[in-house]
Scaffold this motif. Structure first.
Motif, PDB file in Angstrom:
ATOM      1  N   GLY A   1       0.039  16.625  49.376  1.00 22.47           N
ATOM      2  CA  GLY A   1      -0.545  15.283  49.120  1.00 22.47           C
ATOM      3  C   GLY A   1      -0.313  14.098  49.714  1.00 22.47           C
ATOM      4  O   GLY A   1      -1.082  13.443  50.039  1.00 22.47           O
ATOM      5  N   GLY A   2       1.124  14.004  50.160  1.00 23.54           N
ATOM      6  CA  GLY A   2       1.392  12.882  51.048  1.00 23.54           C
ATOM      7  C   GLY A   2       2.172  11.839  50.056  1.00 23.54           C
ATOM      8  O   GLY A   2       2.558  10.818  50.465  1.00 23.54           O
ATOM      9  N   GLY A   3       2.028  12.080  48.562  1.00 21.92           N
ATOM     10  CA  GLY A   3       2.815  11.028  47.756  1.00 21.92           C
ATOM     11  C   GLY A   3       4.268  11.391  47.875  1.00 21.92           C
ATOM     12  O   GLY A   3       4.775  12.375  47.388  1.00 21.92           O
ATOM     13  N   ILE A   4       5.116  10.412  48.650  1.00 21.70           N
ATOM     14  CA  ILE A   4       6.567  10.640  48.738  1.00 21.70           C
ATOM     15  C   ILE A   4       7.375  10.781  47.429  1.00 21.70           C
ATOM     16  O   ILE A   4       6.791   9.854  46.515  1.00 21.70           O
TER      17      ILE A   4
ATOM     18  N   ILE B   1      15.209  16.111  53.233  1.00 20.46           N
ATOM     19  CA  ILE B   1      14.528  14.791  52.638  1.00 20.46           C
ATOM     20  C   ILE B   1      14.745  13.597  53.493  1.00 20.46           C
ATOM     21  O   ILE B   1      16.090  13.231  53.754  1.00 20.46           O
ATOM     22  N   GLY B   2      13.724  12.824  53.831  1.00 24.54           N
ATOM     23  CA  GLY B   2      14.128  11.592  54.394  1.00 24.54           C
ATOM     24  C   GLY B   2      14.572  10.514  53.329  1.00 24.54           C
ATOM     25  O   GLY B   2      14.647  10.752  52.370  1.00 24.54           O
ATOM     26  N   ASP B   3      15.739   9.660  54.089  1.00 25.17           N
ATOM     27  CA  ASP B   3      16.173   8.736  53.052  1.00 25.17           C
ATOM     28  C   ASP B   3      15.286   7.925  52.090  1.00 25.17           C
ATOM     29  O   ASP B   3      15.413   7.407  50.716  1.00 25.17           O
ATOM     30  N   GLY B   4      14.158   7.306  52.814  1.00 22.83           N
ATOM     31  CA  GLY B   4      13.298   6.490  52.220  1.00 22.83           C
ATOM     32  C   GLY B   4      12.680   7.609  50.869  1.00 22.83           C
ATOM     33  O   GLY B   4      12.511   7.103  49.755  1.00 22.83           O
ATOM     34  N   SER B   5      11.923   8.496  51.423  1.00 20.39           N
ATOM     35  CA  SER B   5      11.585   9.315  50.392  1.00 20.39           C
ATOM     36  C   SER B   5      12.396   9.841  48.966  1.00 20.39           C
ATOM     37  O   SER B   5      12.036   9.776  47.721  1.00 20.39           O
TER      38      SER B   5
ATOM     39  N   ASN C   1      19.016  10.681  57.057  1.00 18.61           N
ATOM     40  CA  ASN C   1      19.186   9.359  56.880  1.00 18.61           C
ATOM     41  C   ASN C   1      19.175   8.337  58.018  1.00 18.61           C
ATOM     42  O   ASN C   1      20.122   8.171  58.870  1.00 18.61           O
ATOM     43  N   ASN C   2      17.751   7.798  58.508  1.00 19.92           N
ATOM     44  CA  ASN C   2      17.830   7.047  59.487  1.00 19.92           C
ATOM     45  C   ASN C   2      17.663   5.495  59.073  1.00 19.92           C
ATOM     46  O   ASN C   2      17.306   4.716  59.975  1.00 19.92           O
ATOM     47  N   ARG C   3      17.930   5.174  57.872  1.00 15.65           N
ATOM     48  CA  ARG C   3      18.060   3.820  57.334  1.00 15.65           C
ATOM     49  C   ARG C   3      16.670   3.219  57.606  1.00 15.65           C
ATOM     50  O   ARG C   3      16.750   1.905  57.682  1.00 15.65           O
TER      51      ARG C   3
ATOM     52  N   ILE D   1       8.707   6.571  60.091  1.00 12.92           N
ATOM     53  CA  ILE D   1       7.316   6.936  60.409  1.00 12.92           C
ATOM     54  C   ILE D   1       6.258   5.703  60.467  1.00 12.92           C
ATOM     55  O   ILE D   1       5.221   5.349  61.319  1.00 12.92           O
ATOM     56  N   LEU D   2       6.731   4.673  59.487  1.00 13.74           N
ATOM     57  CA  LEU D   2       5.870   3.675  59.385  1.00 13.74           C
ATOM     58  C   LEU D   2       6.246   2.614  60.669  1.00 13.74           C
ATOM     59  O   LEU D   2       5.184   2.088  61.150  1.00 13.74           O
ATOM     60  N   LYS D   3       7.214   2.555  60.941  1.00 17.71           N
ATOM     61  CA  LYS D   3       7.669   1.786  62.299  1.00 17.71           C
ATOM     62  C   LYS D   3       6.922   2.340  63.373  1.00 17.71           C
ATOM     63  O   LYS D   3       6.114   1.624  64.154  1.00 17.71           O
TER      64      LYS D   3
HETATM   65  C1  TPP Z   1       4.090   7.315  46.960  1.00 19.22           C
HETATM   66  C2  TPP Z   1       4.075   6.947  48.294  1.00 19.22           C
HETATM   67  N1  TPP Z   1       4.466   5.596  48.501  1.00 19.22           N
HETATM   68  C3  TPP Z   1       4.493   5.075  49.851  1.00 19.22           C
HETATM   69  C4  TPP Z   1       4.047   5.808  50.800  1.00 19.22           C
HETATM   70  C5  TPP Z   1       4.032   5.374  52.330  1.00 19.22           C
HETATM   71  N2  TPP Z   1       5.089   6.030  53.174  1.00 19.22           N
HETATM   72  C6  TPP Z   1       4.813   7.137  53.779  1.00 19.22           C
HETATM   73  S1  TPP Z   1       6.234   7.574  54.672  1.00 19.22           S
HETATM   74  C7  TPP Z   1       7.141   6.431  54.113  1.00 19.22           C
HETATM   75  C8  TPP Z   1       8.300   6.209  54.549  1.00 19.22           C
HETATM   76  C9  TPP Z   1       9.296   7.352  54.594  1.00 19.22           C
HETATM   77  O1  TPP Z   1      10.500   7.356  54.729  1.00 19.22           O
HETATM   78  P1  TPP Z   1      11.705   8.371  54.763  1.00 19.22           P
HETATM   79  O2  TPP Z   1      11.329   9.253  53.798  1.00 19.22           O
HETATM   80  O3  TPP Z   1      12.903   7.674  55.220  1.00 19.22           O
HETATM   81  O4  TPP Z   1      11.309   9.113  56.221  1.00 19.22           O
HETATM   82  P2  TPP Z   1      10.995   8.582  57.897  1.00 19.22           P
HETATM   83  O5  TPP Z   1       9.886   8.139  57.995  1.00 19.22           O
HETATM   84  O6  TPP Z   1      12.258   7.600  58.019  1.00 19.22           O
HETATM   85  O7  TPP Z   1      11.156   9.695  58.800  1.00 19.22           O
HETATM   86  C10 TPP Z   1       6.210   5.508  53.279  1.00 19.22           C
HETATM   87  C11 TPP Z   1       6.931   4.404  52.615  1.00 19.22           C
HETATM   88  C12 TPP Z   1       3.586   7.205  50.474  1.00 19.22           C
HETATM   89  N3  TPP Z   1       3.174   8.009  51.558  1.00 19.22           N
HETATM   90  N4  TPP Z   1       3.721   7.618  49.304  1.00 19.22           N
END
Ligand code: TPP
Length: 554
Positions: free
Chosen positions: A418-421, A444-448, A472-474, A478-480
């Motif tokens: 689905g894409g919802g992190i 798992i990505g640090d943000g996720s 953990n890339n702090r 992907i958004l950058k």
């Molecule tokens: C619920 C939800 N909120 C926000 C987003 C937008 N979003 C997509 S990827 C991402 C950042 C993911 O960061 P991380 O897990 O650290 O992975 P990285 O991009 O650093 O590899 C965000 C905020 C999303 N897809 N789903």
């Protein structure tokens, strides 16, 4: 019996062993009925995001149904993002939420909402049970609908007065619909004729292949025809064994790359696949215009959804592929079989070259600090036990992962459709509950990770031995990357607003330990390997915070 007891009795009697939930006052009759219940274990999640994703993982890995109980409007609301993910992956699950006593609804009590309306967009069926007499019929129907193809979540709202009402209740049995639908003879013959005439067929395997346990059938047909097999973009499972010589891995969500893969095809056979999920629009169409398509799926919605199917076949992948192979074995002349052999050899060489080029790139990064994600993915794939299960929410760090992985069976890989992190930490727990004998690793990505970090507590509480690797890339790399690609102010100045997870940095080790899961941090691949092996042997949950490169290439 009261309504709550009848519901649990029916669920337990139908073989359901877990109830995933987070309770509130409107669910209390159910919580009371659970006391002393030996057949059904309540698994508590500390917020509804983890609860829903645990259930999604469990539903996918067990074949379902998973049963979930949440708290009225806001509990259900918190779960919506993960319900969306579960709907996208077709997870067979029964989602329930308590509702106020019906005599009270008009007064708009606290937390009240029309729950059916709230859940409806992402479920196959939603209903509020109004009378005790309807309870068993509604639950039985809900479970049947969740499991019947195309499988997916269903919702029941459970008013408190129905849960508390007492009466004579006939529990009856349950209905299961056999999903192994066979196509018509005519459809099989037409497909065989189209495949026989093709000089360069390409296969795309979707999640329905893994769900239908049809790896072997697909491999046989691909071998017979000398066709490369790609996995659909955004695969939720391992749709084709990665080590098979005709497996060219998953298609990326990049239109021009997919177009390149399909440009020389003269026939596309989409087997249980979604054609095709992308992230952003692009000028290039991924499917070459006019390319003839055979689209086989158990879900009529998917057939020809975006690209016209010259032949659409409603059927179970395994059943259909078996018949198709038999039909082709009668029809394919020896010279065509020879051509298929030559094609297969060419694809095998191409696969080998691609893999060794990627390994070479990974090799160059093995000693760098911070660790390049590609080198980390190679190391993880190589260190994984053969029966390991990977749950992937790496976002940008996981590129190359599926090329390195030896994922052989349908359960060896789970990805987020689905894409919802926030899905990965809890989904790996549900997968572990369903597959207790297999080592489960969540990448798992640090943000996720931070969307559902409370999931760690559930692992500690129930002793679920999942190993999590936090890439953990702090930041939100992907958004950058995507902001950079806009070639605007961020690209010129190197400044990305709202995408850094620093100042303060996040201390995953303390966070994890506070939630009851031991954790260590590492900066080199050598330390990582050591920790990873230790963690896999531990027999309990463990978290490794790996410091990976946060910068990206232009
Ligand atoms: C619920 C939800 N909120 C926000 C987003 C937008 N979003 C997509 S990827 C991402 C950042 C993911 O960061 P991380 O897990 O650290 O992975 P990285 O991009 O650093 O590899 C965000 C905020 C999303 N897809 N789903």
């Amino acid at each position: 019996m009261n309504g709550a007891q009848a519901m649990l009795e029916w669920l337990a009697g139908s073989g359901i062993r877990y109830l995933f939930g987070n309770p509130g006052s409107s669910e209390l009759p159910l919580m009371d009925a659970l006391v002393g219940e030996q057949r059904l274990q309540y698994i508590l999640g500390l917020q509804e995001i983890p609860v829903m994703a645990i259930a999604d993982g469990y539903a996918q890995a067990s074949g379902g149904p998973a049963v979930v109980n949440l708290h009225i409007a806001c509990g259900l609301g918190n779960a919506m993002g993960m319900l969306y993910n579960a709907a996208k992956s077709g997870a067979p699950l029964l989602l329930t939420a308590g509702q106020h006593d019906q005599s009270f609804l008009l007064t708009e009590p606290i937390l009240y909402s029309n729950l059916v309306d709230l859940a409806r967009p992402y479920v196959k069926w939603a209903y509020e049970i109004r009378r005790l007499e309807d309870l068993v019929r509604a639950v039985r129907r809900a479970v049947k609908v969740a499991l019947a193809p195309p499988s997916g979540p269903v919702f029941l709202s459970l008013p408190m007065d129905v849960l508390k009402a007492e009466g004579e209740i006939d529990l009856g049995g349950s209905t299961r619909v056999d999903p192994r639908l066979r196509p018509s003879r005519e459809a099989v013959e037409r497909a065989a004729e189209m495949l026989r005439g093709a000089g360069n067929p390409v296969f795309i395997a979707g999640d329905a292949v893994a769900r239908g346990d049809a790896h072997r059938e697909l491999a046989r047909l691909a071998e017979f025809l000398g066709a490369p097999v790609y996995q659909q973009t955004v695969s939720g499972t391992c749709n084709f064994p990665s080590s098979h010589p005709l497996s060219l891995g998953p298609l990326p969500r990049v239109q021009k790359v997919v177009r390149k893969a399909l440009d020389e095809a003269d026939l596309l056979f989409s087997v249980g696949a979604d054609l095709m999920t992308m992230s952003l629009p692009a000028e290039v169409e991924p499917v070459p215009p006019g390319l003839p398509i055979i689209h086989l799926h158990l879900d009529p919605w998917e057939i020809g959804k975006n690209y016209p199917a010259r032949l659409g076949i409603l059927g179970d992948p395994g059943e259909t592929l078996r018949e198709l192979l038999q039909e082709l074995q009668h029809r394919l002349p020896p010279e065509k079989q020879k051509e298929a052999g030559i094609r297969a050899e060419r694809i095998r060489r191409m696969k080998e070259e691609r893999e060794s080029a990627l390994r070479e790139r990974a090799r160059k990064g093995r000693d760098l600090i911070p660790i390049p994600p590609l080198a980390l993915m190679e190391t993880i794939a190589d260190a994984l036990p053969p029966d390991g299960v990977v749950v992937d929410e790496t976002i940008s760090s996981g590129r190359g992962l599926q090329t390195f992985l030896r994922s052989e069976d349908p359960h060896s890989f789970y990805g987020m459709r689905g894409g919802g992190i926030g899905w990965g930490i809890p989904a790996s727990l549900g997968i572990k509950v369903a597959l207790p004998g297999r080592p489960v690793v969540g990448l798992i990505g640090d943000g996720s990770a931070l969307y559902s970090i409370q999931g760690l507590w559930t692992a500690a509480r129930y002793g679920l031995a999942v190993v999590w690797v936090i890439c953990n890339n702090r930041g939100y790399r992907i958004l950058k990357e995507r902001t950079h690609a806009l070639k605007g102010v961020s690209a010129r100045t190197g400044t990305y607003v709202g995408m850094d997870l620093e100042q303060p940095g996040i201390d995953f080790i303390s966070l994890s330990r506070a939630l009851g899961v031991p954790a260590e941090r590492c900066d080199t691949l050598g330390t990582f390997k050591h920790l990873f092996h230790q963690a896999l042997d531990l027999g309990g949950p463990f978290l490794i915070d790996v410091q990976v490169e946060g910068n990206f290439e232009d």
